[in-house]
Write an enzyme that holds these catalytic residues in place. Structure first.
Site, PDB file in Angstrom:
ATOM      1  N   ASP A  52       0.823  -1.205   0.000  1.00 35.96           N
ATOM      2  CA  ASP A  52       0.000   0.000   0.000  1.00 35.96           C
ATOM      3  C   ASP A  52       0.859   1.257   0.000  1.00 35.96           C
ATOM      4  O   ASP A  52       2.072   1.206   0.205  1.00 35.96           O
ATOM      5  CB  ASP A  52      -0.913   0.013   1.232  1.00 35.96           C
ATOM      6  CG  ASP A  52      -2.005  -1.045   1.162  1.00 35.96           C
ATOM      7  OD1 ASP A  52      -2.377  -1.441   0.043  1.00 35.96           O
ATOM      8  OD2 ASP A  52      -2.476  -1.472   2.235  1.00 35.96           O
ATOM      9  N   TYR A 110       7.147 -10.004   7.444  1.00 36.23           N
ATOM     10  CA  TYR A 110       7.003  -8.559   7.570  1.00 36.23           C
ATOM     11  C   TYR A 110       7.645  -8.091   8.866  1.00 36.23           C
ATOM     12  O   TYR A 110       7.731  -8.836   9.849  1.00 36.23           O
ATOM     13  CB  TYR A 110       5.527  -8.163   7.591  1.00 36.23           C
ATOM     14  CG  TYR A 110       4.837  -8.193   6.247  1.00 36.23           C
ATOM     15  CD1 TYR A 110       4.815  -7.072   5.419  1.00 36.23           C
ATOM     16  CD2 TYR A 110       4.182  -9.340   5.817  1.00 36.23           C
ATOM     17  CE1 TYR A 110       4.166  -7.104   4.194  1.00 36.23           C
ATOM     18  CE2 TYR A 110       3.536  -9.382   4.587  1.00 36.23           C
ATOM     19  CZ  TYR A 110       3.532  -8.248   3.781  1.00 36.23           C
ATOM     20  OH  TYR A 110       2.893  -8.277   2.571  1.00 36.23           O
TER      21      TYR A 110
END
Length: 244
Positions: A52, A110
């Site tokens: 994003d 992540y």
């Protein structure tokens, strides 16, 4: 014709995410421009993740087919010479013709960074979520452990995702502290839309005493998004690694 595999590192601050858009500057758009400048081709690029706006990457993988004669060992340097300063090709290699950056992936890791200090930091701005309070690190560690395993993570996804199932397996989830910086390191076979950011937001709520660590299993089993924490902002999120 050959199938190439690139590993990218980028700072997502200036970009509207990975995916190419008509009226916005994106990572994919800049990479396509660079590939065309170096190879004279405009191939279809496949990405392991569609990060994003504002999200960073340390090891995003892309694949594409090309007839370029540029040697693999020289391709990163060539592409980096025409890419913006905040996007870099770390490595390039030839892959099997059936390799696909997205569909061949077996898992991802992540990192989410939180800056826990009253005063904001010009150094960490854009690379960590500033929470202007001290957080209970031990409670957050305890809570993070509850995410490990195979679960339905409906309570930890935002609307708008295109996933067929909310069931995911988390292989590891741990908090690491270095001074005022807390890092969530989390790996799994896949993640739902905004899942890592919602987990990070939930752990901050634990650190603030708004949620108890032992509540996490019930929140997971409830499937109720309203019981989890807020969606953490994008600037603290880094795609660390993609596993194949």
């Amino acid at each position: 014709m050959k199938n190439l595999r690139l590993i990218l590192e980028y700072r997502g601050t200036r970009y509207a995410g990975w995916q190419k858009q008509n009226n916005a500057v994106t990572i994919q758009g800049k990479l396509e421009e660079a590939i065309e400048k170096i190879t004279g081709e405009r191939p279809k690029i496949y990405s392991s993740s569609r990060t994003d706006a504002g999200v960073h990457a340390l090891g995003l993988c892309v694949s594409f087919k090309t007839s370029t004669k540029v040697p693999m060992e020289k391709l990163p340097l060539a592409l980096n010479s025409v890419l913006p300063h905040d996007i870099a090709v770390v490595s390039a290699a030839e892959a099997d013709m059936d390799f696909h950056a997205r569909f061949s992936a077996k898992g991802k890791k992540y990192i989410y960074k939180i800056h826990s200090r009253a005063a904001r930091s010009p150094i960490h701005r854009g690379f960590a979520w500033h929470v202007p309070r001290r957080l209970d690190f031990e409670a957050m560690q305890e809570a993070a452990a509850h995410f490990v395993g195979k679960h339905d993570f409906s309570a930890f996804k935002s609307t708008g995702g295109s996933e067929n199932t909310s069931i995911r397996t988390i292989h590891s989830a741990e908090l690491i502290k270095s001074g005022d910086i807390l890092e969530l390191h989390i790996s799994g076979d896949g993640f739902l839309y905004n899942m890592v950011r919602i987990i990070a937001g939930t752990l901050v709520y634990v650190g603030l005493g708004k949620i108890e660590p032992q509540e996490i299993p019930d929140i997971i089993s409830s499937g109720d998004r309203t019981r989890a924490g807020k969606t953490a902002p994008p600037e603290g999120l880094f795609l660390s690694e993609v596993y194949y």
